[in-house]
Design a protein around this motif. Sequence first.
Motif, PDB file in Angstrom:
ATOM      1  N   ASN A 130       7.177  -1.427  -9.003  1.00  0.00           N
ATOM      2  CA  ASN A 130       7.186  -2.386  -7.931  1.00  0.00           C
ATOM      3  C   ASN A 130       7.153  -3.708  -8.684  1.00  0.00           C
ATOM      4  O   ASN A 130       6.032  -4.274  -8.245  1.00  0.00           O
ATOM      5  N   PRO A 131       8.131  -4.325  -9.070  1.00  0.00           N
ATOM      6  CA  PRO A 131       8.060  -5.811  -9.638  1.00  0.00           C
ATOM      7  C   PRO A 131       7.886  -6.825  -8.515  1.00  0.00           C
ATOM      8  O   PRO A 131       7.142  -7.839  -8.987  1.00  0.00           O
ATOM      9  N   THR A 132       7.991  -6.735  -7.311  1.00  0.00           N
ATOM     10  CA  THR A 132       7.662  -7.578  -6.443  1.00  0.00           C
ATOM     11  C   THR A 132       6.241  -7.591  -6.106  1.00  0.00           C
ATOM     12  O   THR A 132       5.693  -8.634  -5.411  1.00  0.00           O
ATOM     13  N   ARG A 133       5.212  -6.560  -6.208  1.00  0.00           N
ATOM     14  CA  ARG A 133       3.922  -6.634  -6.113  1.00  0.00           C
ATOM     15  C   ARG A 133       3.785  -6.389  -4.664  1.00  0.00           C
ATOM     16  O   ARG A 133       2.780  -6.859  -4.120  1.00  0.00           O
ATOM     17  N   VAL A 134       4.789  -6.372  -3.615  1.00  0.00           N
ATOM     18  CA  VAL A 134       4.578  -6.508  -2.325  1.00  0.00           C
ATOM     19  C   VAL A 134       3.779  -5.002  -1.704  1.00  0.00           C
ATOM     20  O   VAL A 134       4.347  -3.954  -2.582  1.00  0.00           O
ATOM     21  N   ILE A 135       2.776  -5.212  -1.189  1.00  0.00           N
ATOM     22  CA  ILE A 135       1.959  -3.939  -0.847  1.00  0.00           C
ATOM     23  C   ILE A 135       2.396  -3.596   0.528  1.00  0.00           C
ATOM     24  O   ILE A 135       2.230  -4.302   1.511  1.00  0.00           O
ATOM     25  N   PRO A 136       2.686  -2.463   1.032  1.00  0.00           N
ATOM     26  CA  PRO A 136       3.163  -1.810   2.150  1.00  0.00           C
ATOM     27  C   PRO A 136       2.023  -1.826   3.141  1.00  0.00           C
ATOM     28  O   PRO A 136       0.716  -1.622   2.832  1.00  0.00           O
ATOM     29  N   LYS A 137       2.013  -1.978   4.483  1.00  0.00           N
ATOM     30  CA  LYS A 137       1.123  -2.042   5.620  1.00  0.00           C
ATOM     31  C   LYS A 137       0.805  -0.727   5.742  1.00  0.00           C
ATOM     32  O   LYS A 137      -0.307  -0.346   6.288  1.00  0.00           O
ATOM     33  N   GLY A 138       1.669   0.275   6.069  1.00  0.00           N
ATOM     34  CA  GLY A 138       1.274   1.366   6.483  1.00  0.00           C
ATOM     35  C   GLY A 138       1.096   2.595   5.132  1.00  0.00           C
ATOM     36  O   GLY A 138       1.065   2.268   4.041  1.00  0.00           O
ATOM     37  N   PRO A 139       1.129   3.853   5.653  1.00  0.00           N
ATOM     38  CA  PRO A 139       1.046   4.465   6.830  1.00  0.00           C
ATOM     39  C   PRO A 139      -0.089   4.490   7.593  1.00  0.00           C
ATOM     40  O   PRO A 139      -1.224   3.810   7.141  1.00  0.00           O
ATOM     41  N   ARG A 140      -0.236   4.881   8.698  1.00  0.00           N
ATOM     42  CA  ARG A 140      -1.359   4.633   9.713  1.00  0.00           C
ATOM     43  C   ARG A 140      -2.343   5.829   9.261  1.00  0.00           C
ATOM     44  O   ARG A 140      -2.053   7.004   9.504  1.00  0.00           O
ATOM     45  N   MET A 141      -3.449   5.250   8.535  1.00  0.00           N
ATOM     46  CA  MET A 141      -4.418   6.321   8.230  1.00  0.00           C
ATOM     47  C   MET A 141      -5.406   6.625   8.792  1.00  0.00           C
ATOM     48  O   MET A 141      -6.378   7.657   8.574  1.00  0.00           O
ATOM     49  N   ALA A 142      -5.510   5.853  10.167  1.00  0.00           N
ATOM     50  CA  ALA A 142      -6.565   6.422  11.212  1.00  0.00           C
ATOM     51  C   ALA A 142      -6.491   7.804  11.653  1.00  0.00           C
ATOM     52  O   ALA A 142      -7.207   8.503  12.063  1.00  0.00           O
ATOM     53  N   ASP A 143      -5.122   8.420  11.386  1.00  0.00           N
ATOM     54  CA  ASP A 143      -4.864   9.746  11.665  1.00  0.00           C
ATOM     55  C   ASP A 143      -5.814  10.856  10.876  1.00  0.00           C
ATOM     56  O   ASP A 143      -5.950  11.855  11.086  1.00  0.00           O
ATOM     57  N   LEU A 144      -6.406  10.395   9.679  1.00  0.00           N
ATOM     58  CA  LEU A 144      -7.209  11.066   8.907  1.00  0.00           C
ATOM     59  C   LEU A 144      -8.527  11.482  10.026  1.00  0.00           C
ATOM     60  O   LEU A 144      -9.160  12.319   9.419  1.00  0.00           O
ATOM     61  N   LEU A 145      -8.770  10.802  10.930  1.00  0.00           N
ATOM     62  CA  LEU A 145      -9.988  11.011  11.776  1.00  0.00           C
ATOM     63  C   LEU A 145      -9.711  11.981  12.860  1.00  0.00           C
ATOM     64  O   LEU A 145     -10.601  12.203  13.492  1.00  0.00           O
ATOM     65  N   THR A 146      -8.509  12.393  12.948  1.00  0.00           N
ATOM     66  CA  THR A 146      -8.016  13.430  14.095  1.00  0.00           C
ATOM     67  C   THR A 146      -8.536  14.709  13.973  1.00  0.00           C
ATOM     68  O   THR A 146      -8.877  14.803  12.924  1.00  0.00           O
TER      69      THR A 146
END
Length: 362
Positions: free
Chosen positions: A314-330
């Motif tokens: 990942n040469p741009t070092r851009v870090i993705p915002k997702g995925p929605r990890m709050a689903d781990l609390l369901t």
Amino acid sequence: MKNYNENEALFADWAGDARNASPDGEFVRDTNYIEDRIVASVSERTRQDPDRADSAELWPVAAGKYRLIAARACPWAHRTLIVRRLMGLENVISLGLAHPIHDVRSWNFQLDEGGLDPVLQIPRLQEAYFNRFPNYPRGITVPAIVDIETKQVVTNDYASITLDFNSEWKQFHREGAPDLYPEELREEIDAVNKRVFTEVNNGVYRCGFAGTQEAYGKAYDRLFTALDWLEERLSTRRYLVGDHITEADVRLFPTLVRFDACYFSHFKCNRNMIKDMPNLWGYLRDLFQTPGFGDTTDLDQVKAHYYGTHTEINPTRVIPKGPRMADLLTPHDRDRLPGQPFAPGSTAPGPVPESEQPPAVH
């Protein structure tokens, strides 16, 4: 989401990207670690074999003597954070946390004031290695246990560290600490751990760092064969071995919790997400909601590490915002299966120390 890439000091000494593939394109992990152990049966530092100068050494269990250096980003280090918490060793073995982004000179302490570990007063973990082995020839890895007085690394053998936290530090365990490696289950735990390490824990790396299409294809097939095996195994049991959480669950969890956020895209492990595998997804949520697991997880640092450090991928070092990890609390519905997190007489650990709390899942 915190921007862990904003500190340019992290890249000032960049010496090039890691190259992990062998000449035939297959990722090869160096599994040679410092094999010293910290055990209850010795009162002072001694060699396992006094007649061999190169034999591993035994160090005495002692409260306040050692510092665990970990990184919330690293799955191998994450296991030690889980077991340290389950055993209640927070006030016995202090904790230093490395920044999630590092260069080839090793993990650093840019998370701390002045860029120094507040106890060891060193800027990089490599100094603890070099204090003991001036010409240390291998990678500077976490987890590592450091002797506070000498600032020398004791061991970086992640497998022994968690087993010893469970078995050798019993005199300092909290009341109700579980036994993660019961004698009657060890053979089965070892067999499951061997397959999980080879095909899953290391399998995602074989995909991500494959140097040829052929090597990647083979790694991909092996990984998902193993995940399908785990999906089937967890269809009739709540945990991997026996009726309660064991060392086997501790070793699988850090890979599973990183999978959808990092391995699926960053490492090209994209047949499906863990969310698409009902038993593994329920199992992951079950563990995440158990004290010791989710409350030692920092998915922002996980993503910062993989997307910000592996610039050959990942040469741009851009870090993705997702995925929605709050689903781990369901709700996970795993309590319909036989078993419970801890055996009778064992209990969940109490609240996380304020100084060690990771950010909330979002």
